[in-house]
Design a protein around this motif. Structure first.
Motif, short mmCIF file in Angstrom:
data_model
loop_
_atom_site.label_atom_id
_atom_site.label_comp_id
_atom_site.label_asym_id
_atom_site.label_seq_id
_atom_site.Cartn_x
_atom_site.Cartn_y
_atom_site.Cartn_z
N ALA A 165 0.84 -1.21 0.00
CA ALA A 165 0.00 0.00 0.00
C ALA A 165 0.86 1.25 0.00
N LEU A 166 1.89 1.27 0.81
CA LEU A 166 2.76 2.45 0.89
C LEU A 166 3.55 2.65 -0.40
N ALA A 167 3.86 1.54 -1.10
CA ALA A 167 4.60 1.66 -2.37
C ALA A 167 3.82 2.47 -3.39
N ILE A 168 2.48 2.33 -3.38
CA ILE A 168 1.64 3.11 -4.29
C ILE A 168 1.37 4.50 -3.72
N MET A 169 1.16 4.57 -2.42
CA MET A 169 0.82 5.82 -1.76
C MET A 169 1.95 6.85 -1.87
N PHE A 170 3.19 6.38 -1.77
CA PHE A 170 4.35 7.28 -1.81
C PHE A 170 5.26 6.95 -2.99
N LYS A 171 4.64 6.65 -4.11
CA LYS A 171 5.42 6.35 -5.32
C LYS A 171 6.16 7.61 -5.77
N GLY A 172 7.42 7.43 -6.17
CA GLY A 172 8.22 8.56 -6.62
C GLY A 172 8.52 8.48 -8.10
N SER A 188 3.88 -1.23 -10.20
CA SER A 188 2.53 -1.59 -10.64
C SER A 188 1.79 -0.39 -11.22
N ARG A 189 0.92 -0.65 -12.19
CA ARG A 189 0.08 0.40 -12.77
C ARG A 189 -1.10 0.74 -11.87
N ASN A 190 -1.30 -0.01 -10.84
CA ASN A 190 -2.42 0.22 -9.93
C ASN A 190 -2.29 1.58 -9.24
N THR A 191 -3.40 2.25 -9.07
CA THR A 191 -3.41 3.55 -8.41
C THR A 191 -4.11 3.51 -7.05
N GLU A 192 -4.62 2.36 -6.66
CA GLU A 192 -5.33 2.21 -5.39
C GLU A 192 -4.40 1.52 -4.37
#
Length: 466
Positions: free
Chosen positions: A116-123, A308-312
């Motif tokens: 979850a954090l990988a998507i939340m704080f993607k750089g 991942s291409r996921n945004t959630e």
């Protein structure tokens, strides 16, 4: 002087990768498990359901969530799932397996937060491409003043994800399974090549096999994460499926002994007859082995799921938490059942080579079982090399940019040849030291940011459509 320095490095690595790392990963995972309301158990059906959903777009990543999961599992399913389980059984007995299951449940919760954090704080890297990983989490969540910690993780990641042990032990397994030093010496080709290179017959075989491994890995990893993900999506189900069929054959042919196996796992997990110290030792052995197998809290999963291409974020977390269920849960359980049914632990000690016990057990239970297991081990090892090359390259990308990171990829490939030939010694200790150096900033970052995941999960699971 050099030998003394090497011993010093090994001692530090052994200490950090021992109880400090164990208590950080398991203790931190327990906190996440409790604070999230046992999400790895309550939301397991939801994590299976979301595998069928599509999410995200090509501008936010390079691979799908399922490909990210398979690639992460490809990295964690390796020799440890076979040799590590055998060592756990030698050291802690059947009861250690129960605590491996507990550790898997805890690890699932850690992986949920990590995904979850990988998507939340993607750089983004210096070229503007979306990237994930602990280094980007640190920089985006805590600001530029914490960048030295992000750099520290990335440096450790470049070296901690080198597959030194995989390359060396895979070569060792092939030599011991398919030939002997005497047989290689009697081969005109290997004897001649060994004399010409000064490596000897066995050294020549190791060099050629190391070059073969490097070529296979290069064909996959030089094409980037998309190629790694496509290969992993095919290879992981195949190798786990073949392994499952092998163990299923053992279970069917030893059906009468299966209930006793599970009875021993549960009864010896809580065996207090030898005292509380023995009970605690069994629990720690099993949990520690699982923690080191599934990589939960090390930070590697955040790199792969960040692609991942996921945004959630919560959806990615649900998919990510299936990783420990597959490796520490399914694959380690398959190994444990097979070994408890057919393994010979008489005379085994803590220093025993776990893979040798597994090879012997499968060879006795299945005609040609050692060779079949060797094929599975080969696939397990290669899959780890594919994913770990991406982890290291991602760390190099953060430090030096995408253009220069390709040189690290070639360095990674070259190490596969080098460590297939020479004794690992200090190199393993050095790699373990960097591996531990990844875990401490990674787990601390996940714990510090876990409240963001709890808030997002609360919103996600209260939506009318969920």
């Amino acid at each position: 002087m050099l030998e003394q320095f090497g011993n010093y490095i090994v001692d530090i690595a052994d200490f950090l990768c021992g109880y400090p790392l164990f208590f950080l990963l398991i203790g931190g995972g327990l906190y996440l498990f409790i604070s999230s309301g046992a999400i790895s158990i309550r939301r397991l059906p939801a994590s299976v359901r979301v595998l069928r959903q599509k999410g995200g777009n090509s501008k936010t990543g390079e691979i799908s969530s399922v490909q990210a999961l398979m690639s992460a599992v490809a990295g964690t399913v390796g020799l440890g799932n076979i040799a590590g389980v055998a060592i756990a059984l030698v050291m802690g007995g059947p009861g250690a397996i129960f605590w491996m299951w507990i550790s898997a449940i805890v690890g699932m919760c850690t992986k949920f937060h990590e995904g979850a954090l990988a998507i939340m704080f993607k750089g983004r890297d210096s070229h503007g491409n979306p990237r994930g990983g602990i280094m980007y989490m640190i920089e985006r969540a805590f600001g530029a003043r914490w960048k030295p910690l992000a750099v520290f993780f990335a440096v450790a990641g470049m070296f901690g994800t080198l597959c030194i042990i995989n390359a060396n032990q895979l070569t060792e397994a092939v030599v011991s399974t398919f030939t002997t030093p005497e047989g290689l010496s009697n081969s005109a080709f290997f004897a001649g090549f060994g004399n010409a290179t000064g490596l000897g017959a066995e050294g020549a075989f190791r060099l050629i096999f190391g070059l073969a491994i490097a070529m296979i890995v290069a064909l996959v990893v030089l094409r980037g994460v998309k190629r790694i993900a496509r290969v992993a999506t095919v290879l992981v189900p195949f190798m786990v499926g073949v392994y499952f069929l092998m163990v299923l054959y053992i279970i069917v042919t030893h059906a009468g002994d299966v209930p006793e196996v599970f009875r021993r796992i549960f009864s010896e997990a809580f065996n207090l007859r030898a005292g509380f110290g023995a009970f605690a030792g069994i629990a720690i052995i099993g949990a520690r082995r699982a923690a080191l197998v599934n990589d939960a809290g090390i930070g590697t999963a955040s790199i792969m799921h960040g692609a991942s291409r996921n945004t959630e974020p919560v959806r990615e977390g649900l998919i990510a938490m299936l990783g420990p269920a597959l490796d520490s849960g399914l694959v380690c359980t398959l190994t444990a059942v097979a070994l408890l049914l057919c393994g010979d632990f008489s005379g085994a000690s803590e220093g025993v080579k776990g893979l040798s016990i597994a090879m012997d057990a499968f060879n006795r239970a299945i005609p040609g079982g050692a060779y079949m297991l060797m094929v599975v081990v080969f696939c397990f090892s290669l899959s780890s090399m594919f994913s770990y090359s991406y982890y290291g390259t991602s760390c190099a990308t953060y430090l030096f940019g995408p253009a220069r990171a390709k040189y690290y990829t070639w360095f990674f490939i070259a190490t596969l040849v080098v460590f297939a030939v020479i004794p690992v010694g200090v190199a393993v200790g050095l790699t373990d030291l960097f591996y531990a150096c990844m875990a401490f900033p990674a787990m601390c970052t996940i714990l510090a940011l876990s409240h963001h995941v709890r808030k997002a999960a609360k919103v996600y699971f209260t939506r009318p459509t969920k």
